[in-house]
Motif scaffolding. Sequence first.
Motif, PDB file in Angstrom:
ATOM      1  N   THR A 165       0.843  -1.208   0.000  1.00  0.00           N
ATOM      2  CA  THR A 165       0.000   0.000   0.000  1.00  0.00           C
ATOM      3  C   THR A 165       0.877   1.257   0.000  1.00  0.00           C
ATOM      4  OG1 THR A 165      -0.081   0.173   2.406  1.00  0.00           O
ATOM      5  CG2 THR A 165      -1.780  -1.192   1.356  1.00  0.00           C
TER       6      THR A 165
ATOM      7  N   LYS B 121       0.581   3.623   2.039  1.00  0.00           N
ATOM      8  CA  LYS B 121       0.870   3.934   3.433  1.00  0.00           C
ATOM      9  C   LYS B 121       2.093   3.157   3.931  1.00  0.00           C
ATOM     10  CE  LYS B 121      -1.635   4.864   7.652  1.00  0.00           C
ATOM     11  NZ  LYS B 121      -2.974   5.100   8.203  1.00  0.00           N
TER      12      LYS B 121
ATOM     13  N   ASP C 295      -0.475  -9.664   5.834  1.00  0.00           N
ATOM     14  CA  ASP C 295      -0.958  -8.711   6.841  1.00  0.00           C
ATOM     15  C   ASP C 295      -0.322  -9.050   8.193  1.00  0.00           C
ATOM     16  OD1 ASP C 295      -3.364  -6.738   7.629  1.00  0.00           O
ATOM     17  OD2 ASP C 295      -3.113  -8.278   9.170  1.00  0.00           O
ATOM     18  N   PRO C 296       0.072  -8.031   8.982  1.00  0.00           N
ATOM     19  CA  PRO C 296       0.792  -8.318  10.234  1.00  0.00           C
ATOM     20  C   PRO C 296      -0.005  -9.136  11.243  1.00  0.00           C
ATOM     21  CG  PRO C 296       1.000  -5.989   9.636  1.00  0.00           C
ATOM     22  CD  PRO C 296      -0.001  -6.587   8.699  1.00  0.00           C
TER      23      PRO C 296
ATOM     24  N   GLU D 165       2.509   1.331  15.611  1.00  0.00           N
ATOM     25  CA  GLU D 165       1.446   1.547  14.623  1.00  0.00           C
ATOM     26  C   GLU D 165       1.498   0.390  13.622  1.00  0.00           C
ATOM     27  OE1 GLU D 165       1.313   5.485  12.799  1.00  0.00           O
ATOM     28  OE2 GLU D 165       0.211   4.627  11.097  1.00  0.00           O
ATOM     29  N   VAL D 166       0.360  -0.228  13.417  1.00  0.00           N
ATOM     30  CA  VAL D 166       0.312  -1.375  12.519  1.00  0.00           C
ATOM     31  C   VAL D 166      -0.442  -0.973  11.252  1.00  0.00           C
ATOM     32  CG1 VAL D 166      -0.250  -3.817  12.308  1.00  0.00           C
ATOM     33  CG2 VAL D 166       0.244  -2.847  14.554  1.00  0.00           C
ATOM     34  N   ILE D 167       0.146  -1.271  10.113  1.00  0.00           N
ATOM     35  CA  ILE D 167      -0.462  -0.909   8.823  1.00  0.00           C
ATOM     36  C   ILE D 167      -0.897  -2.196   8.133  1.00  0.00           C
ATOM     37  CG2 ILE D 167      -0.027   0.176   6.582  1.00  0.00           C
ATOM     38  CD1 ILE D 167       1.935   2.044   8.118  1.00  0.00           C
ATOM     39  N   PRO D 168      -2.210  -2.335   7.913  1.00  0.00           N
ATOM     40  CA  PRO D 168      -2.692  -3.609   7.367  1.00  0.00           C
ATOM     41  C   PRO D 168      -2.201  -3.813   5.935  1.00  0.00           C
ATOM     42  CG  PRO D 168      -4.456  -1.970   7.318  1.00  0.00           C
ATOM     43  CD  PRO D 168      -3.290  -1.340   8.055  1.00  0.00           C
ATOM     44  N   GLY D 169      -2.171  -5.061   5.519  1.00  0.00           N
ATOM     45  CA  GLY D 169      -1.720  -5.371   4.162  1.00  0.00           C
ATOM     46  C   GLY D 169      -2.681  -6.318   3.466  1.00  0.00           C
TER      47      GLY D 169
END
Lengths: 234, 234
Positions: free
Chosen positions: B19, B21, B100-101, B121-125
Amino acid sequence: MTGTLFGLGIGPGDPDLITLKALKRLQSAPVLAYPALEDGDSLARAIVSPHLTARKIEIAIRIPMTIERAPAQAAYDLAAADIGGHLEKGEDVAVLCEGDPFFYGSFMYLFGRIAEKYKVEVIPGVSSLTACATSLQSPLSARNDILTVLPAPLPSEILRERLLETDSAAIMKVGRHFARVRDVIFDLGLEGNARYIERATMENERILPLADVPEDAAPYFSMILIHKRGQAWK
Amino acid sequence: MTGTLFGLGIGPGDPDLITLKALKRLQSAPVLAYPALEDGDSLARAIVSPHLTARKIEIAIRIPMTIERAPAQAAYDLAAADIGGHLEKGEDVAVLCEGDPFFYGSFMYLFGRIAEKYKVEVIPGVSSLTACATSLQSPLSARNDILTVLPAPLPSEILRERLLETDSAAIMKVGRHFARVRDVIFDLGLEGNARYIERATMENERILPLADVPEDAAPYFSMILIHKRGQAWK
């Protein structure tokens, strides 16, 4: 040479959660289609609007909000014919899909109508499932966990049975089913393991303790995550 | 001011499925950490390598491939201490996570060690779940379908019970469990509804009819999708 239909997963709401791959197709396709309300408002189009750099031909697929399926089916028939006209002319068409196109997405109704006749490429997106988990800072599943995705409109007895048998659950599309779903969770004694979120990654995202969610106020884009170990990594 | 730990979902394998982000955080963080084999090879780092524009401090988290959990736990302890040292100095650290983490990801073991002390901060994938479905051109779930995610190492009897009770299923991490899982699917008469894929969206992605998959040759990154209606949108 006919055009290609691109089903673009645009992610859960934050415009920066689109993938590079979907962004490239979004910007290169001359025709853009997206689901819209009957008055024309489209959440999907709003999500990608910061990325739209050039004028395109736009097709708003206006889906009637009724319980019966026939009016929505008719809307997809109409959209498929419109899209097919552009594909016949050799124009690529990008269809916007909130979240992921194949995870409870309406794109599959267009896909079912078009894939037999034209080339279709589907680009996966970040789904609401993982977006809710990251916003809640609550891992979904680890190791050999069973993860069950349950749409909230299912009967309470089915929800109860499936919650009993899983390690982790995501109850989707809570909306007007909130009070009934909450009662099932409390009856099972799982309230301490449940987390509620609305509109994950959108500007108006909201996280509330389950007991504090007002009845009759949960929006369609709301989800409850449950993990029986409390924290997946334990 | 301490630094922030960013858990970046980098998607299932195609470098363009990151992404915007995650890409921004990848490029701005001065320290990069990622899971690696004991010899140092890292699939996660290979996936993002086209996007690495500047030299960074790199931390390879070398996870021993053993059945026992203690050696892996020790590796995460070591990595958490190393990462904590950078966060203490005010440096942001980006951790790469395939898919995704929080969807069966090893990132949660770092998260569990670091989130109480530092900002995370976790950024989804894009997860392998939706990537496999799009590569197979096979929608996962629609309307009120129950979708069950089943890790293949589960006992056959559990797989059988859960497959009986769901509308749609994704059997993950098939690998060396392939022959046993295939037999369960055939016993249930679901072979016509099952689709097999390896390494979705990677350069060596492969889709095979279930009956044609050689025994003992399925890689760890393989998945079987099953939908009882055959096509989710029907």
